[in-house]
Design a protein around this motif. Structure first.
Motif, PDB file in Angstrom:
ATOM      1  N   PHE A   9      -0.533  17.518  -8.824  1.00 59.66           N
ATOM      2  CA  PHE A   9       0.863  17.123  -8.642  1.00 59.66           C
ATOM      3  C   PHE A   9       1.497  16.528  -9.896  1.00 59.66           C
ATOM      4  O   PHE A   9       2.631  16.057  -9.856  1.00 59.66           O
ATOM      5  CB  PHE A   9       0.980  16.150  -7.457  1.00 59.66           C
ATOM      6  CG  PHE A   9       0.617  16.786  -6.146  1.00 59.66           C
ATOM      7  CD1 PHE A   9       1.468  17.681  -5.531  1.00 59.66           C
ATOM      8  CD2 PHE A   9      -0.596  16.513  -5.538  1.00 59.66           C
ATOM      9  CE1 PHE A   9       1.134  18.280  -4.332  1.00 59.66           C
ATOM     10  CE2 PHE A   9      -0.946  17.110  -4.333  1.00 59.66           C
ATOM     11  CZ  PHE A   9      -0.084  17.997  -3.731  1.00 59.66           C
ATOM     12  N   LYS A  10       0.753  16.546 -11.001  1.00 57.47           N
ATOM     13  CA  LYS A  10       1.257  16.051 -12.290  1.00 57.47           C
ATOM     14  C   LYS A  10       1.783  14.617 -12.170  1.00 57.47           C
ATOM     15  O   LYS A  10       2.925  14.323 -12.496  1.00 57.47           O
ATOM     16  CB  LYS A  10       2.317  17.002 -12.851  1.00 57.47           C
ATOM     17  CG  LYS A  10       1.773  18.381 -13.175  1.00 57.47           C
ATOM     18  CD  LYS A  10       2.860  19.296 -13.677  1.00 57.47           C
ATOM     19  CE  LYS A  10       2.368  20.647 -14.081  1.00 57.47           C
ATOM     20  NZ  LYS A  10       1.670  21.452 -13.129  1.00 57.47           N
ATOM     21  N   LEU A  11       0.908  13.726 -11.704  1.00 55.91           N
ATOM     22  CA  LEU A  11       1.264  12.332 -11.484  1.00 55.91           C
ATOM     23  C   LEU A  11       0.505  11.415 -12.428  1.00 55.91           C
ATOM     24  O   LEU A  11      -0.629  11.704 -12.801  1.00 55.91           O
ATOM     25  CB  LEU A  11       0.909  11.919 -10.050  1.00 55.91           C
ATOM     26  CG  LEU A  11       1.551  12.704  -8.910  1.00 55.91           C
ATOM     27  CD1 LEU A  11       0.900  12.325  -7.593  1.00 55.91           C
ATOM     28  CD2 LEU A  11       3.046  12.439  -8.867  1.00 55.91           C
ATOM     29  N   THR A  12       1.122  10.327 -12.760  1.00 55.23           N
ATOM     30  CA  THR A  12       0.405   9.249 -13.444  1.00 55.23           C
ATOM     31  C   THR A  12      -0.253   8.399 -12.357  1.00 55.23           C
ATOM     32  O   THR A  12       0.181   8.419 -11.188  1.00 55.23           O
ATOM     33  CB  THR A  12       1.373   8.370 -14.259  1.00 55.23           C
ATOM     34  OG1 THR A  12       2.277   7.726 -13.345  1.00 55.23           O
ATOM     35  CG2 THR A  12       2.155   9.190 -15.291  1.00 55.23           C
ATOM     36  N   PRO A  13      -1.256   7.618 -12.715  1.00 55.49           N
ATOM     37  CA  PRO A  13      -1.864   6.735 -11.706  1.00 55.49           C
ATOM     38  C   PRO A  13      -0.842   5.777 -11.071  1.00 55.49           C
ATOM     39  O   PRO A  13      -0.905   5.513  -9.874  1.00 55.49           O
ATOM     40  CB  PRO A  13      -2.928   5.968 -12.496  1.00 55.49           C
ATOM     41  CG  PRO A  13      -3.284   6.889 -13.624  1.00 55.49           C
ATOM     42  CD  PRO A  13      -1.995   7.591 -13.983  1.00 55.49           C
ATOM     43  N   GLU A  14       0.109   5.303 -11.877  1.00 50.80           N
ATOM     44  CA  GLU A  14       1.134   4.396 -11.355  1.00 50.80           C
ATOM     45  C   GLU A  14       2.022   5.099 -10.317  1.00 50.80           C
ATOM     46  O   GLU A  14       2.296   4.544  -9.245  1.00 50.80           O
ATOM     47  CB  GLU A  14       2.011   3.854 -12.501  1.00 50.80           C
ATOM     48  CG  GLU A  14       1.261   3.004 -13.514  1.00 50.80           C
ATOM     49  CD  GLU A  14       0.427   3.812 -14.511  1.00 50.80           C
ATOM     50  OE1 GLU A  14      -0.527   3.239 -15.067  1.00 50.80           O
ATOM     51  OE2 GLU A  14       0.711   5.012 -14.729  1.00 50.80           O
ATOM     52  N   THR A  15       2.467   6.303 -10.649  1.00 47.77           N
ATOM     53  CA  THR A  15       3.318   7.057  -9.723  1.00 47.77           C
ATOM     54  C   THR A  15       2.546   7.424  -8.457  1.00 47.77           C
ATOM     55  O   THR A  15       3.087   7.349  -7.346  1.00 47.77           O
ATOM     56  CB  THR A  15       3.868   8.326 -10.400  1.00 47.77           C
ATOM     57  OG1 THR A  15       4.573   7.948 -11.580  1.00 47.77           O
ATOM     58  CG2 THR A  15       4.801   9.092  -9.488  1.00 47.77           C
ATOM     59  N   ALA A  16       1.295   7.816  -8.622  1.00 52.34           N
ATOM     60  CA  ALA A  16       0.473   8.160  -7.461  1.00 52.34           C
ATOM     61  C   ALA A  16       0.323   6.962  -6.526  1.00 52.34           C
ATOM     62  O   ALA A  16       0.414   7.108  -5.299  1.00 52.34           O
ATOM     63  CB  ALA A  16      -0.888   8.664  -7.916  1.00 52.34           C
ATOM     64  N   ALA A  17       0.116   5.783  -7.092  1.00 53.18           N
ATOM     65  CA  ALA A  17      -0.035   4.579  -6.271  1.00 53.18           C
ATOM     66  C   ALA A  17       1.248   4.251  -5.518  1.00 53.18           C
ATOM     67  O   ALA A  17       1.211   3.922  -4.326  1.00 53.18           O
ATOM     68  CB  ALA A  17      -0.456   3.397  -7.143  1.00 53.18           C
ATOM     69  N   ILE A  18       2.375   4.364  -6.200  1.00 54.19           N
ATOM     70  CA  ILE A  18       3.668   4.041  -5.585  1.00 54.19           C
ATOM     71  C   ILE A  18       4.027   5.029  -4.475  1.00 54.19           C
ATOM     72  O   ILE A  18       4.623   4.654  -3.471  1.00 54.19           O
ATOM     73  CB  ILE A  18       4.782   4.010  -6.661  1.00 54.19           C
ATOM     74  CG1 ILE A  18       4.562   2.829  -7.598  1.00 54.19           C
ATOM     75  CG2 ILE A  18       6.165   3.948  -6.034  1.00 54.19           C
ATOM     76  CD1 ILE A  18       5.427   2.865  -8.853  1.00 54.19           C
ATOM     77  N   THR A  19       3.646   6.294  -4.644  1.00 58.68           N
ATOM     78  CA  THR A  19       4.063   7.344  -3.704  1.00 58.68           C
ATOM     79  C   THR A  19       2.983   7.729  -2.695  1.00 58.68           C
ATOM     80  O   THR A  19       3.184   8.652  -1.903  1.00 58.68           O
ATOM     81  CB  THR A  19       4.490   8.600  -4.486  1.00 58.68           C
ATOM     82  OG1 THR A  19       3.376   9.046  -5.283  1.00 58.68           O
ATOM     83  CG2 THR A  19       5.708   8.335  -5.354  1.00 58.68           C
ATOM     84  N   ALA A  20       1.862   7.025  -2.680  1.00 55.67           N
ATOM     85  CA  ALA A  20       0.737   7.404  -1.815  1.00 55.67           C
ATOM     86  C   ALA A  20       1.106   7.450  -0.329  1.00 55.67           C
ATOM     87  O   ALA A  20       0.713   8.377   0.385  1.00 55.67           O
ATOM     88  CB  ALA A  20      -0.447   6.471  -2.041  1.00 55.67           C
ATOM     89  N   THR A  21       1.846   6.477   0.139  1.00 51.35           N
ATOM     90  CA  THR A  21       2.233   6.451   1.553  1.00 51.35           C
ATOM     91  C   THR A  21       3.143   7.630   1.890  1.00 51.35           C
ATOM     92  O   THR A  21       2.985   8.261   2.937  1.00 51.35           O
ATOM     93  CB  THR A  21       2.930   5.124   1.899  1.00 51.35           C
ATOM     94  OG1 THR A  21       2.024   4.056   1.596  1.00 51.35           O
ATOM     95  CG2 THR A  21       3.296   5.054   3.363  1.00 51.35           C
ATOM     96  N   LEU A  22       4.077   7.929   1.006  1.00 50.49           N
ATOM     97  CA  LEU A  22       4.946   9.085   1.226  1.00 50.49           C
ATOM     98  C   LEU A  22       4.141  10.380   1.253  1.00 50.49           C
ATOM     99  O   LEU A  22       4.396  11.272   2.064  1.00 50.49           O
ATOM    100  CB  LEU A  22       6.014   9.156   0.128  1.00 50.49           C
ATOM    101  CG  LEU A  22       7.032   8.030   0.088  1.00 50.49           C
ATOM    102  CD1 LEU A  22       7.893   8.133  -1.168  1.00 50.49           C
ATOM    103  CD2 LEU A  22       7.890   8.042   1.330  1.00 50.49           C
ATOM    104  N   ALA A  23       3.163  10.476   0.362  1.00 52.08           N
ATOM    105  CA  ALA A  23       2.326  11.674   0.300  1.00 52.08           C
ATOM    106  C   ALA A  23       1.524  11.854   1.593  1.00 52.08           C
ATOM    107  O   ALA A  23       1.377  12.975   2.084  1.00 52.08           O
ATOM    108  CB  ALA A  23       1.396  11.607  -0.900  1.00 52.08           C
ATOM    109  N   LYS A  24       1.022  10.758   2.137  1.00 51.67           N
ATOM    110  CA  LYS A  24       0.281  10.850   3.396  1.00 51.67           C
ATOM    111  C   LYS A  24       1.185  11.356   4.514  1.00 51.67           C
ATOM    112  O   LYS A  24       0.769  12.158   5.356  1.00 51.67           O
ATOM    113  CB  LYS A  24      -0.318   9.498   3.763  1.00 51.67           C
ATOM    114  CG  LYS A  24      -1.489   9.135   2.889  1.00 51.67           C
ATOM    115  CD  LYS A  24      -2.053   7.784   3.244  1.00 51.67           C
ATOM    116  CE  LYS A  24      -3.175   7.473   2.255  1.00 51.67           C
ATOM    117  NZ  LYS A  24      -3.778   6.182   2.482  1.00 51.67           N
TER     118      LYS A  24
END
Length: 124
Positions: free
Chosen positions: A36-51
């Motif tokens: 998904f071409k994410l940084t670790p910071e972006t992945a952490a912030i968007t994890a709930t939305l992704a789920k």
């Protein structure tokens, strides 16, 4: 032709299970962030939305599997498959317009192909 339509529909269902796994369980892993071409910071912030997104993809897959394996009436099977494939095509169009254009190819193309073959195979 009907067998091809069912196989393609099954492929779309499996694809959406894989998307569920990526979005719900692998989002913050190295593989998920690479896909998904994410940084670790972006992945952490968007994890709930992704789920949440992953769960919706799971519902789409479940609908297709339900139609393929549990609905016995041919007309109901056909209508249910059409409904879920059309939902996936609409989601792919929306996703490509609002998030990432490549969604039309990765999610949309298989669903569009399955939809077209299903329509052709069931033409009366």
């Amino acid at each position: 032709m009907k067998l091809a339509a069912l196989i393609l529909t099954g492929f779309v269902a499996v694809e959406h299970v894989l998307i569920l796994i990526l979005e719900m369980f692998l989002w913050q892993t190295e593989m998920g962030m690479r896909v998904f071409k994410l940084t670790p910071e972006t992945a952490a912030i968007t994890a709930t939305l992704a789920k949440n997104q992953g769960l919706y993809n799971g519902f789409l897959a479940a609908g297709l599997f339900w139609a393929l394996f549990f609905i016995k009436d041919a007309s109901q099977k056909y209508q249910t498959i059409l409904f879920f494939l059309i939902c996936i095509v609409i989601a792919a169009i929306f996703g490509s317009a609002t998030a990432k254009f490549s969604i039309i190819f990765t999610q949309g193309s298989p669903a569009i192909l399955a939809l077209l073959i299903t329509l052709i195979a069931n033409k009366k």
